[in-house]
Scaffold this motif. Structure first.
Motif, mmCIF file in Angstrom:
data_model
loop_
_atom_site.group_PDB
_atom_site.id
_atom_site.type_symbol
_atom_site.label_atom_id
_atom_site.label_comp_id
_atom_site.label_asym_id
_atom_site.label_seq_id
_atom_site.Cartn_x
_atom_site.Cartn_y
_atom_site.Cartn_z
ATOM 1 N N ASN A 240 30.265 63.521 -8.494
ATOM 2 C CA ASN A 240 29.644 62.839 -9.634
ATOM 3 C C ASN A 240 29.985 61.352 -9.654
ATOM 4 O OD1 ASN A 240 28.346 65.137 -10.517
ATOM 5 N ND2 ASN A 240 29.939 65.686 -11.973
ATOM 6 N N PRO A 241 31.255 60.959 -9.465
ATOM 7 C CA PRO A 241 31.554 59.518 -9.373
ATOM 8 C C PRO A 241 30.798 58.825 -8.253
ATOM 9 C CG PRO A 241 33.568 60.743 -9.746
ATOM 10 C CD PRO A 241 32.494 61.766 -9.500
ATOM 11 N N GLU A 242 30.627 59.506 -7.127
ATOM 12 C CA GLU A 242 29.868 58.934 -6.009
ATOM 13 C C GLU A 242 28.431 58.643 -6.430
ATOM 14 O OE1 GLU A 242 29.154 60.415 -1.455
ATOM 15 O OE2 GLU A 242 28.597 61.785 -3.076
ATOM 16 N N ARG A 243 27.803 59.601 -7.096
ATOM 17 C CA ARG A 243 26.420 59.426 -7.523
ATOM 18 C C ARG A 243 26.287 58.334 -8.584
ATOM 19 N NH1 ARG A 243 26.886 63.790 -4.918
ATOM 20 N NH2 ARG A 243 25.322 65.397 -4.491
ATOM 21 N N ILE A 244 27.237 58.298 -9.515
ATOM 22 C CA ILE A 244 27.198 57.279 -10.573
ATOM 23 C C ILE A 244 27.332 55.886 -9.967
ATOM 24 C CG2 ILE A 244 28.444 56.372 -12.569
ATOM 25 C CD1 ILE A 244 29.187 59.352 -13.187
ATOM 26 N N THR A 245 28.253 55.716 -9.032
ATOM 27 C CA THR A 245 28.451 54.407 -8.417
ATOM 28 C C THR A 245 27.253 54.016 -7.556
ATOM 29 O OG1 THR A 245 30.816 54.903 -8.374
ATOM 30 C CG2 THR A 245 30.097 52.990 -7.148
ATOM 31 N N ALA A 246 26.669 54.986 -6.863
ATOM 32 C CA ALA A 246 25.452 54.697 -6.098
ATOM 33 C C ALA A 246 24.343 54.221 -7.028
ATOM 34 C CB ALA A 246 25.005 55.942 -5.333
ATOM 35 N N ALA A 247 24.211 54.884 -8.182
ATOM 36 C CA ALA A 247 23.199 54.468 -9.160
ATOM 37 C C ALA A 247 23.480 53.054 -9.651
ATOM 38 C CB ALA A 247 23.183 55.445 -10.339
ATOM 39 N N ALA A 248 24.746 52.749 -9.902
ATOM 40 C CA ALA A 248 25.109 51.421 -10.399
ATOM 41 C C ALA A 248 24.773 50.342 -9.370
ATOM 42 C CB ALA A 248 26.592 51.388 -10.744
ATOM 43 N N ILE A 249 25.052 50.612 -8.089
ATOM 44 C CA ILE A 249 24.708 49.655 -7.041
ATOM 45 C C ILE A 249 23.198 49.450 -6.994
ATOM 46 C CG2 ILE A 249 24.667 49.283 -4.535
ATOM 47 C CD1 ILE A 249 27.370 50.751 -4.412
ATOM 48 N N ALA A 250 22.439 50.544 -7.100
ATOM 49 C CA ALA A 250 20.984 50.448 -7.058
ATOM 50 C C ALA A 250 20.444 49.629 -8.223
ATOM 51 C CB ALA A 250 20.369 51.849 -7.051
ATOM 52 N N VAL A 251 21.016 49.818 -9.413
ATOM 53 C CA VAL A 251 20.600 49.019 -10.572
ATOM 54 C C VAL A 251 20.841 47.537 -10.298
ATOM 55 C CG1 VAL A 251 21.168 48.451 -12.975
ATOM 56 C CG2 VAL A 251 20.839 50.844 -12.290
ATOM 57 N N GLY A 252 22.005 47.209 -9.737
ATOM 58 C CA GLY A 252 22.313 45.814 -9.431
ATOM 59 C C GLY A 252 21.358 45.224 -8.416
ATOM 60 N N ILE A 253 21.026 46.003 -7.379
ATOM 61 C CA ILE A 253 20.057 45.532 -6.388
ATOM 62 C C ILE A 253 18.728 45.228 -7.063
ATOM 63 C CG2 ILE A 253 18.660 46.243 -4.404
ATOM 64 C CD1 ILE A 253 21.114 47.830 -3.429
ATOM 65 N N GLY A 254 18.269 46.143 -7.919
ATOM 66 C CA GLY A 254 17.004 45.927 -8.614
ATOM 67 C C GLY A 254 17.014 44.658 -9.437
ATOM 68 N N ARG A 255 18.102 44.429 -10.150
ATOM 69 C CA ARG A 255 18.184 43.218 -10.972
ATOM 70 C C ARG A 255 18.197 41.962 -10.109
ATOM 71 N NH1 ARG A 255 22.648 45.385 -15.449
ATOM 72 N NH2 ARG A 255 21.138 46.519 -16.755
ATOM 73 N N PHE A 256 18.897 42.010 -8.980
ATOM 74 C CA PHE A 256 18.974 40.828 -8.117
ATOM 75 C C PHE A 256 17.608 40.458 -7.568
ATOM 76 C CE2 PHE A 256 19.248 39.114 -3.801
ATOM 77 C CZ PHE A 256 19.904 37.919 -4.066
ATOM 78 N N VAL A 257 16.913 41.436 -6.989
ATOM 79 C CA VAL A 257 15.643 41.101 -6.335
ATOM 80 C C VAL A 257 14.580 40.719 -7.354
ATOM 81 C CG1 VAL A 257 16.135 42.511 -4.305
ATOM 82 C CG2 VAL A 257 14.874 43.529 -6.227
ATOM 83 N N LEU A 258 14.591 41.331 -8.530
ATOM 84 C CA LEU A 258 13.591 40.983 -9.545
ATOM 85 C C LEU A 258 13.854 39.596 -10.118
ATOM 86 C CD1 LEU A 258 13.177 44.412 -11.344
ATOM 87 C CD2 LEU A 258 11.569 43.298 -9.778
ATOM 88 N N SER A 259 15.120 39.238 -10.256
ATOM 89 C CA SER A 259 15.444 37.887 -10.700
ATOM 90 C C SER A 259 14.981 36.859 -9.666
ATOM 91 C CB SER A 259 16.948 37.761 -10.940
ATOM 92 O OG SER A 259 17.296 36.450 -11.318
ATOM 93 N N ALA A 260 15.232 37.166 -8.388
ATOM 94 C CA ALA A 260 14.794 36.255 -7.323
ATOM 95 C C ALA A 260 13.274 36.130 -7.298
ATOM 96 C CB ALA A 260 15.309 36.756 -5.969
ATOM 97 N N ALA A 261 12.581 37.262 -7.458
ATOM 98 C CA ALA A 261 11.123 37.234 -7.432
ATOM 99 C C ALA A 261 10.558 36.481 -8.629
ATOM 100 C CB ALA A 261 10.573 38.655 -7.402
ATOM 101 N N ALA A 262 11.170 36.673 -9.802
ATOM 102 C CA ALA A 262 10.683 35.977 -10.997
ATOM 103 C C ALA A 262 10.809 34.465 -10.844
ATOM 104 C CB ALA A 262 11.452 36.461 -12.229
ATOM 105 N N ARG A 263 11.904 34.005 -10.265
ATOM 106 C CA ARG A 263 12.067 32.564 -10.027
ATOM 107 C C ARG A 263 11.015 32.067 -9.045
ATOM 108 N NH1 ARG A 263 17.506 34.062 -9.661
ATOM 109 N NH2 ARG A 263 17.413 33.882 -7.378
ATOM 110 N N TYR A 264 10.793 32.839 -7.994
ATOM 111 C CA TYR A 264 9.863 32.409 -6.943
ATOM 112 C C TYR A 264 8.444 32.286 -7.484
ATOM 113 C CZ TYR A 264 7.498 32.254 -2.412
ATOM 114 O OH TYR A 264 6.722 31.880 -1.332
ATOM 115 N N VAL A 265 7.975 33.313 -8.196
ATOM 116 C CA VAL A 265 6.575 33.282 -8.651
ATOM 117 C C VAL A 265 6.392 32.369 -9.865
ATOM 118 C CG1 VAL A 265 6.137 35.573 -7.719
ATOM 119 C CG2 VAL A 265 6.797 35.349 -10.128
ATOM 120 N N SER A 266 7.488 31.958 -10.493
ATOM 121 C CA SER A 266 7.390 30.967 -11.570
ATOM 122 C C SER A 266 7.268 29.556 -11.001
ATOM 123 C CB SER A 266 8.613 31.046 -12.484
ATOM 124 O OG SER A 266 8.651 32.279 -13.167
#
Length: 384
Positions: A240-266
């Motif tokens: 369960n800790p493994e899955r939770i941490t994997a989910a947390a990393i995935a959330v961070g990746i999503g936030r990073f790339v969407l922030s980068a994309a929002a800056r680019y298309v703005s």
């Protein structure tokens, strides 16, 4: 339930992780990913600041916190462009298993060094002919006097080249009633004679390499057993800790790339207005943002349940599924929004794609999570 009013302590931790990670940054991460070179500098800096071992009990030099805080570290480092795969192996599985099931000697030997990040642990369960069916593993550990002798091989083991020891699942017998293997968890130092590994040539750009691990009559004392022989409890308490941490990393990746994309298309304008003003560009990013933030809530709930001592299997699996899918959609939308630049090394999105894509496969595949939900959440017949 989780308090959605962020505490001052969590806010300070989030800022600390962001500041430390920013000193290394996505450009450094991308370079390490291309070279398959571990992010040792970032890991060390986070360890010295108390972030890597934040869930290690205070008596062993750790932060005395839980999965909520480790998930925050995983999310924020990834959201700053540096997702750290071994957080889900060493800090989640390793620490949580040892703090709950390690002997006094094991805890004293390993937890202080896990607390400051000076050592890492890897985890070896997967085999080529077993996959997600752990009861089919063929690696054996046979009792020989006061020792066990481990023979066999493991496949796709992350970061063993960086690790001081590997938590290893081996067959120690067969259940007479079910015919399934009896499994035992061992803590095997990586300098033990007979233990070796071979790198797998993985095309995805990820700093932490994958390995085939070979156990050629690896002899360990009975004190290397974590928990008790033939006891799956320690193994399951790490999943369960493994899955939770994997989910947390995935959330961070999503936030990073969407922030980068929002800056680019703005900033980019080719038809007289920013490209982000066009719904064909904006809507995929917005949809991905919704998915990422929903996954973040699911991850926070799973971490809270784990820390509260409540059943967290369903929540952890659902969070991991939702976050891995969301990260994949977010990276794809971000690459598409960048056009050709999405494939340029200068924009650093491909390493995020590699990690996001990996998280849909490991540490448990999306398909196996759907099997779990179908059986345990919906009460459907077992399908595998």
């Amino acid at each position: 339930m989780p308090d959605f009013d962020e505490s001052p302590e969590h806010r300070q931790l989030r800022e600390l992780v962001r500041d430390i990670t920013a000193a290394h940054g996505p450009a450094e991460y991308a370079d390490h990913a291309r070279r398959a070179a571990p992010e040792d500098g970032l890991w060390s800096d986070l360890g010295k600041a108390g972030c890597i071992g934040i869930n290690v009990p205070e008596e062993y030099g750790g932060g005395g916190a839980g999965m909520q805080e480790l998930a925050l570290v995983a999310t924020e480092s990834a959201a700053a462009g540096c997702p750290l795969l071994l957080l889900l192996v060493s800090s989640a599985i390793g620490v949580e298993v040892l703090r709950r099931h390690g002997s006094a000697e094991q805890r004293q030997e390993w937890l202080p060094r896990l607390a400051d990040g000076s050592v890492k642990l890897s985890f070896a369960i997967t085999e080529p002919d077993a996959g997600s069916n752990s009861h089919r593993i063929s690696t054996t550990a046979e009792r020989d006097g006061a020792d066990y002798v481990i023979t066999g091989g493991k496949y796709y083991i992350s970061g063993i080249d960086q690790s001081a020891a590997v938590l290893t699942v081996a067959r120690t017998g067969v259940d007479a009633d079910t015919g399934r293997g009896r499994l035992t968890l061992f803590l095997v130092p990586t300098d033990t004679p007979g233990l070796s590994w071979t790198a797998i040539d993985v095309a995805a750009q990820i700093p932490d390499r994958q390995f085939t691990v070979h156990f050629d009559r690896v002899r360990v004392p009975a004190s290397a057993v974590v928990g008790a022989p033939n006891d799956l409890g320690p193994l399951f308490d790490g999943l369960n800790p493994e899955r939770i941490t994997a989910a947390a990393i995935a959330v961070g990746i999503g936030r990073f790339v969407l922030s980068a994309a929002a800056r680019y298309v703005s900033d980019r304008s080719v038809w007289g207005v920013p490209t982000g003003a066009h719904q064909a560009v904006a809507h995929p990013l917005a949809r991905a943002k919704v998915e990422v933030e929903v996954a973040a809530v699911a991850t926070a709930r799973a971490a809270w349940l784990h820390d509260a001592g409540r059943p967290a299997g369903e929540a952890a699996n659902m969070a991991k599924f939702a976050a891995a899918e969301a990260a994949g959609h977010a990276v794809d939308a971000a690459i598409q929004a960048h056009g050709g630049n999405g494939l340029s090394a200068d924009f650093g999105l491909l390493p995020m794609w590699g990690m996001a894509r990996l998280l849909r496969i490991a540490p448990v595949s999306s398909e196996m999570i759907l099997n779990y939900v179908a059986q345990h959440s919906l009460g459907l017949p077992r399908s595998y």
